[in-house]
Design a protein around this motif. Structure first.
Motif, PDB file in Angstrom:
ATOM      1  N   GLN A  84       0.895  -1.109   0.076  1.00  0.00           N
ATOM      2  CA  GLN A  84       0.068   0.017  -0.079  1.00  0.00           C
ATOM      3  C   GLN A  84       0.881   1.403   0.046  1.00  0.00           C
ATOM      4  O   GLN A  84       1.637   1.269   0.835  1.00  0.00           O
ATOM      5  CB  GLN A  84      -1.070  -0.038   1.132  1.00  0.00           C
ATOM      6  CG  GLN A  84      -1.734  -1.320   1.259  1.00  0.00           C
ATOM      7  CD  GLN A  84      -2.465  -1.283   2.632  1.00  0.00           C
ATOM      8  OE1 GLN A  84      -2.598  -0.544   3.534  1.00  0.00           O
ATOM      9  NE2 GLN A  84      -3.325  -2.426   2.605  1.00  0.00           N
ATOM     10  N   TYR A  94       1.798  -0.152   3.980  1.00  0.00           N
ATOM     11  CA  TYR A  94       1.923  -1.213   4.483  1.00  0.00           C
ATOM     12  C   TYR A  94       2.313  -2.309   3.289  1.00  0.00           C
ATOM     13  O   TYR A  94       2.165  -2.217   2.304  1.00  0.00           O
ATOM     14  CB  TYR A  94       0.506  -1.686   4.979  1.00  0.00           C
ATOM     15  CG  TYR A  94       0.409  -3.087   5.297  1.00  0.00           C
ATOM     16  CD1 TYR A  94       0.637  -3.470   6.706  1.00  0.00           C
ATOM     17  CD2 TYR A  94      -0.152  -4.169   4.549  1.00  0.00           C
ATOM     18  CE1 TYR A  94       0.932  -4.828   7.147  1.00  0.00           C
ATOM     19  CE2 TYR A  94      -0.040  -5.467   4.874  1.00  0.00           C
ATOM     20  CZ  TYR A  94       0.428  -5.733   6.048  1.00  0.00           C
ATOM     21  OH  TYR A  94       0.254  -7.096   6.300  1.00  0.00           O
ATOM     22  N   GLY A 170      -5.094   4.860  -1.189  1.00  0.00           N
ATOM     23  CA  GLY A 170      -5.426   3.178  -1.048  1.00  0.00           C
ATOM     24  C   GLY A 170      -6.768   3.180  -1.584  1.00  0.00           C
ATOM     25  O   GLY A 170      -6.927   2.031  -1.873  1.00  0.00           O
ATOM     26  N   GLU A 173      -8.982  -0.800  -3.635  1.00  0.00           N
ATOM     27  CA  GLU A 173      -8.219  -2.018  -3.046  1.00  0.00           C
ATOM     28  C   GLU A 173      -9.532  -3.127  -3.063  1.00  0.00           C
ATOM     29  O   GLU A 173     -10.009  -3.611  -2.169  1.00  0.00           O
ATOM     30  CB  GLU A 173      -7.981  -1.914  -1.359  1.00  0.00           C
ATOM     31  CG  GLU A 173      -7.097  -2.903  -1.000  1.00  0.00           C
ATOM     32  CD  GLU A 173      -5.758  -3.058  -1.430  1.00  0.00           C
ATOM     33  OE1 GLU A 173      -5.519  -4.076  -2.359  1.00  0.00           O
ATOM     34  OE2 GLU A 173      -4.913  -2.108  -1.190  1.00  0.00           O
ATOM     35  N   ILE A 174      -9.668  -3.413  -4.212  1.00  0.00           N
ATOM     36  CA  ILE A 174     -10.958  -4.626  -4.745  1.00  0.00           C
ATOM     37  C   ILE A 174     -10.586  -5.702  -4.367  1.00  0.00           C
ATOM     38  O   ILE A 174     -11.843  -6.694  -3.959  1.00  0.00           O
ATOM     39  CB  ILE A 174     -11.134  -4.297  -6.247  1.00  0.00           C
ATOM     40  CG1 ILE A 174     -11.394  -2.860  -6.850  1.00  0.00           C
ATOM     41  CG2 ILE A 174     -11.829  -5.396  -6.931  1.00  0.00           C
ATOM     42  CD1 ILE A 174     -11.346  -2.756  -8.391  1.00  0.00           C
ATOM     43  N   HIS A 176     -10.055  -6.735  -1.540  1.00  0.00           N
ATOM     44  CA  HIS A 176     -10.515  -6.726  -0.227  1.00  0.00           C
ATOM     45  C   HIS A 176     -11.859  -6.221   0.088  1.00  0.00           C
ATOM     46  O   HIS A 176     -12.490  -5.382   0.780  1.00  0.00           O
ATOM     47  CB  HIS A 176      -9.484  -6.321   0.916  1.00  0.00           C
ATOM     48  CG  HIS A 176      -8.282  -6.995   0.824  1.00  0.00           C
ATOM     49  ND1 HIS A 176      -8.107  -8.108   1.660  1.00  0.00           N
ATOM     50  CD2 HIS A 176      -7.202  -6.647   0.197  1.00  0.00           C
ATOM     51  CE1 HIS A 176      -7.114  -8.679   1.034  1.00  0.00           C
ATOM     52  NE2 HIS A 176      -6.314  -7.844   0.346  1.00  0.00           N
ATOM     53  N   MET A 177     -12.831  -6.472  -1.036  1.00  0.00           N
ATOM     54  CA  MET A 177     -14.001  -5.931  -1.188  1.00  0.00           C
ATOM     55  C   MET A 177     -14.684  -7.189  -0.757  1.00  0.00           C
ATOM     56  O   MET A 177     -14.867  -8.209  -1.465  1.00  0.00           O
ATOM     57  CB  MET A 177     -14.444  -5.433  -2.908  1.00  0.00           C
ATOM     58  CG  MET A 177     -15.795  -5.415  -2.681  1.00  0.00           C
ATOM     59  SD  MET A 177     -16.091  -5.276  -4.681  1.00  0.00           S
ATOM     60  CE  MET A 177     -17.785  -4.698  -4.670  1.00  0.00           C
ATOM     61  N   PRO A 178     -15.607  -7.056   0.478  1.00  0.00           N
ATOM     62  CA  PRO A 178     -16.200  -8.264   0.913  1.00  0.00           C
ATOM     63  C   PRO A 178     -17.265  -8.694  -0.252  1.00  0.00           C
ATOM     64  O   PRO A 178     -18.408  -8.110  -0.408  1.00  0.00           O
ATOM     65  CB  PRO A 178     -16.679  -8.007   2.336  1.00  0.00           C
ATOM     66  CG  PRO A 178     -16.186  -6.815   2.735  1.00  0.00           C
ATOM     67  CD  PRO A 178     -15.788  -6.321   1.452  1.00  0.00           C
ATOM     68  N   PHE A 181     -20.248 -11.809   3.551  1.00  0.00           N
ATOM     69  CA  PHE A 181     -20.077 -11.552   4.983  1.00  0.00           C
ATOM     70  C   PHE A 181     -20.262 -12.460   6.071  1.00  0.00           C
ATOM     71  O   PHE A 181     -19.664 -12.009   7.274  1.00  0.00           O
ATOM     72  CB  PHE A 181     -20.957 -10.244   5.355  1.00  0.00           C
ATOM     73  CG  PHE A 181     -22.535 -10.622   5.561  1.00  0.00           C
ATOM     74  CD1 PHE A 181     -23.513 -10.779   4.353  1.00  0.00           C
ATOM     75  CD2 PHE A 181     -23.002 -10.940   6.786  1.00  0.00           C
ATOM     76  CE1 PHE A 181     -24.851 -11.117   4.798  1.00  0.00           C
ATOM     77  CE2 PHE A 181     -24.345 -11.063   7.044  1.00  0.00           C
ATOM     78  CZ  PHE A 181     -25.148 -11.083   6.133  1.00  0.00           C
ATOM     79  N   CYS A 188      -6.274 -10.187   5.503  1.00  0.00           N
ATOM     80  CA  CYS A 188      -6.478  -9.045   5.826  1.00  0.00           C
ATOM     81  C   CYS A 188      -7.083  -8.662   7.369  1.00  0.00           C
ATOM     82  O   CYS A 188      -6.946  -7.308   7.723  1.00  0.00           O
ATOM     83  CB  CYS A 188      -7.161  -7.880   4.716  1.00  0.00           C
ATOM     84  SG  CYS A 188      -8.870  -8.165   4.869  1.00  0.00           S
ATOM     85  N   GLY A 189      -7.471  -9.689   7.594  1.00  0.00           N
ATOM     86  CA  GLY A 189      -8.379  -9.503   9.124  1.00  0.00           C
ATOM     87  C   GLY A 189      -9.994  -9.342   8.671  1.00  0.00           C
ATOM     88  O   GLY A 189     -10.573  -9.410   9.745  1.00  0.00           O
ATOM     89  N   GLY A 190     -10.363  -9.074   7.580  1.00  0.00           N
ATOM     90  CA  GLY A 190     -11.722  -9.021   7.185  1.00  0.00           C
ATOM     91  C   GLY A 190     -12.421 -10.502   6.883  1.00  0.00           C
ATOM     92  O   GLY A 190     -11.674 -11.398   7.304  1.00  0.00           O
ATOM     93  N   ILE A 191     -13.476 -10.773   6.408  1.00  0.00           N
ATOM     94  CA  ILE A 191     -14.262 -11.925   6.239  1.00  0.00           C
ATOM     95  C   ILE A 191     -14.786 -11.696   4.659  1.00  0.00           C
ATOM     96  O   ILE A 191     -15.429 -10.601   4.366  1.00  0.00           O
ATOM     97  CB  ILE A 191     -15.401 -11.766   7.423  1.00  0.00           C
ATOM     98  CG1 ILE A 191     -14.618 -12.165   8.830  1.00  0.00           C
ATOM     99  CG2 ILE A 191     -16.169 -13.114   6.867  1.00  0.00           C
ATOM    100  CD1 ILE A 191     -15.826 -12.187   9.847  1.00  0.00           C
ATOM    101  N   TYR A 197     -11.693 -15.866  -2.866  1.00  0.00           N
ATOM    102  CA  TYR A 197     -12.322 -16.603  -3.825  1.00  0.00           C
ATOM    103  C   TYR A 197     -12.057 -16.884  -5.115  1.00  0.00           C
ATOM    104  O   TYR A 197     -11.854 -17.737  -5.903  1.00  0.00           O
ATOM    105  CB  TYR A 197     -13.802 -16.273  -3.888  1.00  0.00           C
ATOM    106  CG  TYR A 197     -14.804 -16.509  -2.331  1.00  0.00           C
ATOM    107  CD1 TYR A 197     -15.010 -17.330  -2.099  1.00  0.00           C
ATOM    108  CD2 TYR A 197     -14.581 -15.222  -1.836  1.00  0.00           C
ATOM    109  CE1 TYR A 197     -15.915 -17.545  -0.692  1.00  0.00           C
ATOM    110  CE2 TYR A 197     -15.051 -15.144  -0.563  1.00  0.00           C
ATOM    111  CZ  TYR A 197     -15.621 -16.387  -0.141  1.00  0.00           C
ATOM    112  OH  TYR A 197     -16.172 -16.466   1.404  1.00  0.00           O
TER     113      TYR A 197
END
Lengths: 322, 322
Positions: A84, A94, A170, A173-174, A176-178, A181, A188-191, A197
């Motif tokens: 980043q 980052y 930033g 940042e596609i 890390h588009m959920p 959910f 990244c820490g997300g879900i 996928y």
């Protein structure tokens, strides 16, 4: 001042530096995007810090220019890097452990003082949008969304003819588009991020999970390339994994159409090398999930391909932001 | 020309028109966003076409100004309307059956010729961003994302100080960002759109489904307000439905942080009236799912509330785009 005719100008070139998690390429590029010379090295070094390695590679490209093309004027060094990037300061905000001790590096400042040339630093996906706008499908396009499907999933957004940056650079940042959910936890820490996928890494991982669930084992588990080969050959498990990737991608692209209202969607990265079989599946899912008022007349096309696209875009920044 | 002192200018006002699926409001607004007068009518009429109804309501606001405030100068009519609006032509690109025969209406052109005044038309969520920027948390903010949680889910994005529009003005359609690519089919034709989990309508619908699944019946099924009341009172089914809404919203907001890299997230619409109990749940899910580099220092706050926020923003367009 009176000008008596046009003076002959020396040809202009720029150094383009593509810093990836696996490889670093440097090239001498002219303003048409032609690669006049290039060198490439593995990113990983054991004998010096990463930043010294980067300087050495950039220096090698500059040495070539000085020896082989002394009549040209080097207008600067353009860098497209993994991680980043804060824009326009060119600080690495980052980076993952693929680029050790890279987080926090004031890359623009370091390279500027090392070579005494103008330096522009952006992330590796953003610079590809410049290649696309100059040499690819993005010519004369004001609103574009680009996705790179490779080891990870990268993204870039062009709005009103300029790369969309947001607060510190930033935006876009596609990966890390959920899209799920309640789905798979992401690094990244997300879900349920798209990257879980639709990246090459995830496609292979999902396939291995399926093999394990059916009690299959392999000495060397198939890599993404092999999963894709099996998919094209009609392997049921591979079809299921790829269909999931296409559904996730289709959902993401439909969402991106609703969120950015682009004129064009461009797909790049290693997986795009599959070409039409991949693109037609992505198109089918995306167009089925998007509202007609947003999807009509919005092509989904393959990015200007070929090695060096990132390196070329990195160099073209020097003319782009002049 | 020599100016001998400053001439006294007549006070400026604009007509603000908020056209929703349920109600239409018109007001006389000054450049500070003060409502000097307002009228409201149900959107549905039986005795005339919608567009005639709109003209009549705008005319009523103008009549008030002529009678009660003749010293003021009306600088134009600003409209915020439900439906998808082509910008800047002010043509309704698409509207649902709540606004019959509205799709395709050249609204800006019709209102301009009816009143001979400058007219600016945008969608009802975009104009709220102007209220926010002038009177709310959005002051001095260059990059902002706004969500309205009401009957549906609306969105607006401000990038570099301007509303992000894209190809024809549709950008920021956040309600139709998929958050569950294998999820609930959406009325838009998509699958798993945020609106299916986080709108007032969907919260009530999900609660009714849960009641039905447990064999419960009710003469009049609880509306959103009642589901929220039960949630605050600790009803298990209501907690499950609301938790799902918060997870979906948290995923969407994390995604929006990654996609737009904003400085601020603003939550408006009827559900925002719940205040802190709602906001704290949204914040918890959003911050947990977003990358720290994107989430740090990005407040999630309630929109400048109160009735008339849309109508005020509609009118403020006249000064905003001068």
């Amino acid at each position: 001042m009176v000008r008596l005719g046009r003076e002959k100008q020396p040809p202009e070139v720029a150094i383009g530096l593509d810093i990836g998690g696996t490889k670093i390429h440097a090239g001498v590029i002219d303003r048409d995007g032609t690669i006049l010379h290039m060198v490439g090295y593995p990113t990983k070094t054991t004998d010096m810090p990463l930043i010294e390695h980067i300087k050495q590679i950039a220096g090698e490209a500059l040495d070539w220019q000085r020896n082989a093309m002394a009549e040209a004027k080097v207008i600067g060094i353009g860098i497209g890097t993994a991680g980043q990037v804060e824009w326009p300061s060119g600080i690495i905000r980052y980076a993952s452990e693929l680029l050790p001790n890279y987080t926090g590096t004031p890359l623009k400042e370091i390279i500027t003082s090392a070579f005494g040339l103008p330096v522009i630093v952006d992330n590796d996906v953003n610079v590809m949008a410049i290649t696309e706008a100059r040499l690819g499908a993005g010519r004369n396009v004001q609103h574009m969304v680009g996705l790179t499907l490779g080891t990870g999933v990268g993204g870039v957004v062009v709005a009103n003819g300029a790369i969309l940056r947001g607060k510190w650079g930033g935006a876009g940042e596609i990966g890390h588009m959920p899209v799920d959910f309640k789905g798979i936890p992401c690094i990244c820490g997300g879900i349920g991020c798209l990257e879980q996928y639709a990246s090459g890494t995830s496609i292979a991982a999902r396939y291995h999970e399926r093999m394990a669930a059916f009690g299959e084992t392999a000495d060397s588990p198939p890599d993404t390339r092999e999963v894709v080969r099996r998919w094209l050959a009609g392997d049921t498990a591979a079809i299921e994994v790829m269909d999931d990737a296409f559904r996730a991608l289709g959902a993401a692209i439909a969402g991106l159409m609703h969120l950015y209202n682009p004129e064009l969607i461009v797909i790049g990265g290693g997986l795009a090398d599959i070409g039409e079989p991949l693109l037609s599946c992505i198109r089918k899912e995306a167009y089925a999930r998007a509202m007609p008022s947003f999807a009509e007349g919005v092509p989904i096309v393959r990015a200007a391909s070929g090695n060096g696209s990132g390196m070329i875009g990195a160099a073209l920044q020097l003319w782009e932001y002049r």
